[in-house]
Design an enzyme around this catalytic site. Sequence first.
Site, PDB file in Angstrom:
ATOM      1  CG  HIS A   1      18.455  -4.147   0.803  1.00 15.51           C
ATOM      2  ND1 HIS A   1      17.115  -4.269   0.476  1.00 15.51           N
ATOM      3  CD2 HIS A   1      19.191  -3.309   0.090  1.00 15.51           C
ATOM      4  CE1 HIS A   1      16.872  -3.148  -0.566  1.00 15.51           C
ATOM      5  NE2 HIS A   1      18.157  -2.598  -0.533  1.00 15.51           N
TER       6      HIS A   1
ATOM      7  CD  GLU B   1      15.956  -8.193  -0.114  1.00 11.54           C
ATOM      8  OE1 GLU B   1      15.157  -8.939  -0.116  1.00 11.54           O
ATOM      9  OE2 GLU B   1      15.933  -7.141   0.342  1.00 11.54           O
TER      10      GLU B   1
ATOM     11  CG  HIS C   1       8.174  -4.527   2.739  1.00 16.50           C
ATOM     12  ND1 HIS C   1       9.166  -3.826   2.738  1.00 16.50           N
ATOM     13  CD2 HIS C   1       7.214  -3.660   3.476  1.00 16.50           C
ATOM     14  CE1 HIS C   1       9.370  -2.601   3.364  1.00 16.50           C
ATOM     15  NE2 HIS C   1       8.108  -2.546   3.919  1.00 16.50           N
TER      16      HIS C   1
END
Length: 242
Positions: free
Chosen positions: A43, A70, A190
Amino acid sequence: MANLSVNINKIATLRNARGGNLPNLIQVAKDCEKFGAQGITVHPRPDGRHIRYEDVRNLKKIVTTEFNIEGYPSKEFIDLVMEVKPHQVTLVPDAPDAITSNNGWDTITYQDMLFEICQNLKKEGIRTSIFVNPDTIMVRNAKHCGTDRIELYTESYAFNYPVNPENAIEDYIHAAREAEKQKLGINAGHDLNLYNLNYFATKIPQLLEVSIGHALICDALYLGLEDTIKLYQNALTMSNHE
């Protein structure tokens, strides 16, 4: 069984804290794959505080499993993924200064923008996933955004799981059923960890992929990377036999 994609952002954070190339991000990615991970997730953020754009380019050369990138779809991010062409791009609504992802997309307000992005990515053969809260309305409208998959934002599940697992998972079950109805693939990520992963995967049998970084890397400090990846995969495998 859902695939395990290891987010290696924290490895880059550790490297960047000292400069140089320790730990070696590329070697860690190779090792994650060798130890059984079915994917590598990164990410990159605008400030380059962990994964840098050049890391993404270098990882593309060596990742042999699924490569998932991401990020917020800024022009720079979209230019990068169009250049690198990973297997999957996960679109998240992060502000540039966000410490970590903390909310899902409003797929109604941003439908037109997300639709255009998803169509452009698909033209390049890139699978798309949209980060969403466990909200059936947002999941339903993700279909109109043209995405292939959704990624369920699991922070609230992880927070509430220790108190009441059944209540914690309820919205996710409804969201997963709606995604299945809309013929959308389901990813999740997450705050998933060895404590709460098996229950989540057991209750969401439609789950295709989990992306886990922070907890996995923390566990690896005590258990070693190879054993940690095996434990996370065991948590996913066990859910198949419940």
